[in-house]
Design an enzyme around this catalytic site. Structure first.
Site, PDB file in Angstrom:
ATOM      1  N   TYR A   1       0.831  -1.212   0.000  1.00 28.55           N
ATOM      2  CA  TYR A   1       0.000   0.000   0.000  1.00 28.55           C
ATOM      3  C   TYR A   1       0.866   1.262   0.000  1.00 28.55           C
ATOM      4  O   TYR A   1       0.698   2.125  -0.867  1.00 28.55           O
ATOM      5  CB  TYR A   1      -0.984  -0.014   1.169  1.00 28.55           C
TER       6      TYR A   1
ATOM      7  N   GLU B   1       2.083   6.202  -7.084  1.00 24.22           N
ATOM      8  CA  GLU B   1       1.009   7.022  -7.646  1.00 24.22           C
ATOM      9  C   GLU B   1       1.317   8.507  -7.490  1.00 24.22           C
ATOM     10  O   GLU B   1       1.163   9.287  -8.445  1.00 24.22           O
ATOM     11  CB  GLU B   1      -0.313   6.694  -6.969  1.00 24.22           C
TER      12      GLU B   1
END
Length: 171
Positions: free
Chosen positions: A155, A162
Protein backbone atom coordinates in the site's frame (compact mmCIF):
# COMPACT_ATOMS: atom_id res chain seq x y z
CA UNK A 1 -44.54 -16.17 -9.13
CA UNK A 2 -43.22 -19.75 -8.95
CA UNK A 3 -41.46 -19.56 -12.33
CA UNK A 4 -39.92 -16.18 -11.54
CA UNK A 5 -38.61 -17.46 -8.20
CA UNK A 6 -37.14 -20.55 -9.88
CA UNK A 7 -35.39 -18.49 -12.54
CA UNK A 8 -34.05 -16.09 -9.91
CA UNK A 9 -32.78 -19.03 -7.87
CA UNK A 10 -30.92 -20.50 -10.87
CA UNK A 11 -29.35 -17.16 -11.71
CA UNK A 12 -28.29 -16.41 -8.13
CA UNK A 13 -27.14 -19.94 -7.31
CA UNK A 14 -25.39 -20.83 -10.57
CA UNK A 15 -24.96 -18.01 -13.08
CA UNK A 16 -23.65 -15.32 -10.75
CA UNK A 17 -20.96 -17.56 -9.18
CA UNK A 18 -19.93 -18.84 -12.63
CA UNK A 19 -19.72 -15.27 -13.95
CA UNK A 20 -17.72 -14.13 -10.89
CA UNK A 21 -15.34 -17.09 -11.28
CA UNK A 22 -14.81 -16.14 -14.93
CA UNK A 23 -14.36 -12.45 -14.09
CA UNK A 24 -11.87 -13.15 -11.29
CA UNK A 25 -10.00 -15.67 -13.46
CA UNK A 26 -9.66 -13.16 -16.30
CA UNK A 27 -8.45 -10.44 -13.92
CA UNK A 28 -6.01 -12.88 -12.29
CA UNK A 29 -4.61 -13.84 -15.68
CA UNK A 30 -4.31 -10.23 -16.78
CA UNK A 31 -2.51 -9.07 -13.68
CA UNK A 32 -0.25 -12.14 -13.78
CA UNK A 33 0.69 -11.04 -17.32
CA UNK A 34 1.61 -7.61 -15.92
CA UNK A 35 3.69 -9.20 -13.11
CA UNK A 36 5.52 -11.30 -15.70
CA UNK A 37 6.27 -8.25 -17.79
CA UNK A 38 7.48 -6.32 -14.75
CA UNK A 39 9.81 -9.17 -13.80
CA UNK A 40 11.08 -9.39 -17.37
CA UNK A 41 11.87 -5.67 -17.36
CA UNK A 42 13.57 -5.93 -13.96
CA UNK A 43 15.71 -8.89 -15.04
CA UNK A 44 16.82 -7.07 -18.17
CA UNK A 45 17.48 -3.88 -16.16
CA UNK A 46 14.80 -1.92 -17.99
CA UNK A 47 12.99 -0.87 -14.84
CA UNK A 48 11.08 2.03 -16.31
CA UNK A 49 12.24 2.92 -19.81
CA UNK A 50 9.90 0.96 -22.02
CA UNK A 51 7.74 -0.50 -19.26
CA UNK A 52 4.57 1.49 -19.92
CA UNK A 53 4.87 0.89 -23.66
CA UNK A 54 5.05 -2.84 -22.89
CA UNK A 55 2.24 -3.19 -20.34
CA UNK A 56 0.22 0.01 -20.62
CA UNK A 57 -2.52 -1.39 -22.84
CA UNK A 58 -2.96 -4.37 -20.48
CA UNK A 59 -3.11 -2.15 -17.40
CA UNK A 60 -5.68 0.06 -19.14
CA UNK A 61 -7.77 -2.95 -20.09
CA UNK A 62 -7.79 -4.60 -16.67
CA UNK A 63 -8.29 -1.34 -14.76
CA UNK A 64 -11.22 -0.39 -16.97
CA UNK A 65 -12.58 -3.93 -16.63
CA UNK A 66 -12.53 -3.36 -12.87
CA UNK A 67 -15.36 -0.84 -13.38
CA UNK A 68 -17.53 -3.96 -13.43
CA UNK A 69 -16.74 -4.33 -9.71
CA UNK A 70 -18.84 -1.24 -9.08
CA UNK A 71 -21.70 -2.93 -10.93
CA UNK A 72 -21.13 -6.15 -8.97
CA UNK A 73 -21.43 -4.23 -5.71
CA UNK A 74 -24.42 -2.17 -6.88
CA UNK A 75 -26.48 -5.21 -7.91
CA UNK A 76 -25.53 -7.22 -4.83
CA UNK A 77 -23.44 -9.86 -6.60
CA UNK A 78 -20.70 -9.19 -4.01
CA UNK A 79 -20.90 -7.78 -0.50
CA UNK A 80 -18.67 -4.76 -1.14
CA UNK A 81 -19.95 -1.25 -0.46
CA UNK A 82 -20.74 0.41 -3.79
CA UNK A 83 -19.44 3.90 -2.94
CA UNK A 84 -16.09 2.65 -1.60
CA UNK A 85 -15.64 0.32 -4.57
CA UNK A 86 -16.45 3.16 -6.95
CA UNK A 87 -13.86 5.48 -5.36
CA UNK A 88 -11.16 2.81 -5.41
CA UNK A 89 -11.77 1.77 -9.00
CA UNK A 90 -12.09 5.32 -10.33
CA UNK A 91 -8.90 6.43 -8.58
CA UNK A 92 -7.02 3.68 -10.41
CA UNK A 93 -8.68 4.57 -13.73
CA UNK A 94 -7.59 8.19 -13.23
CA UNK A 95 -4.04 7.03 -12.46
CA UNK A 96 -3.73 4.90 -15.60
CA UNK A 97 -5.10 7.83 -17.60
CA UNK A 98 -2.52 10.18 -16.04
CA UNK A 99 0.33 7.75 -16.67
CA UNK A 100 -0.92 6.99 -20.16
CA UNK A 101 -1.12 10.66 -21.06
CA UNK A 102 2.15 11.51 -19.35
CA UNK A 103 3.96 8.60 -21.03
CA UNK A 104 3.22 10.26 -24.35
CA UNK A 105 4.83 13.49 -23.14
CA UNK A 106 7.93 12.17 -21.40
CA UNK A 107 7.08 9.65 -18.67
CA UNK A 108 9.58 7.12 -20.07
CA UNK A 109 12.23 6.32 -17.51
CA UNK A 110 10.01 7.24 -14.57
CA UNK A 111 10.73 4.77 -11.72
CA UNK A 112 7.45 5.72 -10.06
CA UNK A 113 5.58 3.89 -12.83
CA UNK A 114 7.44 0.70 -11.94
CA UNK A 115 6.73 1.18 -8.21
CA UNK A 116 3.03 1.75 -8.80
CA UNK A 117 2.61 -1.14 -11.22
CA UNK A 118 4.61 -3.52 -9.03
CA UNK A 119 2.46 -2.75 -6.00
CA UNK A 120 -0.80 -2.90 -7.97
CA UNK A 121 -0.03 -6.09 -9.87
CA UNK A 122 1.16 -8.13 -6.87
CA UNK A 123 -1.85 -6.91 -4.89
CA UNK A 124 -4.24 -7.83 -7.69
CA UNK A 125 -2.77 -11.29 -8.31
CA UNK A 126 -3.22 -12.10 -4.62
CA UNK A 127 -6.67 -10.47 -4.43
CA UNK A 128 -8.14 -12.10 -7.54
CA UNK A 129 -6.66 -15.48 -6.56
CA UNK A 130 -8.35 -15.12 -3.17
CA UNK A 131 -11.69 -14.13 -4.75
CA UNK A 132 -11.54 -16.91 -7.33
CA UNK A 133 -10.96 -19.53 -4.66
CA UNK A 134 -13.76 -18.03 -2.53
CA UNK A 135 -16.25 -18.20 -5.43
CA UNK A 136 -15.21 -21.83 -5.96
CA UNK A 137 -15.84 -22.54 -2.26
CA UNK A 138 -12.18 -23.00 -1.39
CA UNK A 139 -9.78 -21.30 0.98
CA UNK A 140 -6.02 -21.02 1.21
CA UNK A 141 -4.55 -19.96 4.56
CA UNK A 142 -1.38 -18.80 2.81
CA UNK A 143 -3.37 -16.70 0.34
CA UNK A 144 -5.47 -15.25 3.17
CA UNK A 145 -2.30 -14.33 5.06
CA UNK A 146 -0.77 -12.74 1.94
CA UNK A 147 -3.97 -10.81 1.20
CA UNK A 148 -4.14 -9.25 4.63
CA UNK A 149 -0.39 -8.83 5.22
CA UNK A 150 1.23 -7.72 1.96
CA UNK A 151 -0.73 -4.47 2.01
CA UNK A 152 1.53 -3.30 4.86
CA UNK A 153 4.33 -2.98 2.31
CA UNK A 154 2.48 -2.72 -0.99
CA UNK A 155 0.00 0.00 0.00
CA UNK A 156 2.68 2.60 0.90
CA UNK A 157 4.73 1.54 -2.13
CA UNK A 158 1.72 1.93 -4.42
CA UNK A 159 0.73 5.29 -2.96
CA UNK A 160 4.32 6.54 -3.30
CA UNK A 161 4.36 5.38 -6.91
CA UNK A 162 1.01 7.02 -7.65
CA UNK A 163 2.08 10.32 -6.05
CA UNK A 164 5.37 10.19 -7.91
CA UNK A 165 3.58 9.59 -11.21
CA UNK A 166 1.27 12.54 -10.58
CA UNK A 167 4.23 14.74 -9.63
CA UNK A 168 6.17 13.74 -12.75
CA UNK A 169 3.08 14.35 -14.91
CA UNK A 170 2.83 17.98 -13.80
CA UNK A 171 3.94 20.53 -16.39
Amino acid sequence: VGTCAAVTSVVVDHCVPAYLALYNGVQLGGWALVVGSLLSHALTHQLAGSLWQSVGQWVYLFQWLAVLEVVHAAVGAVRSPTATTCMQVLSRVVMVSVVGYASEVGMAGNPFVWMMLFAWSITEVVRYSYYLLAVLGRQSPVLSWLRYTLFLVLYPLGVAGELGCMWKALP
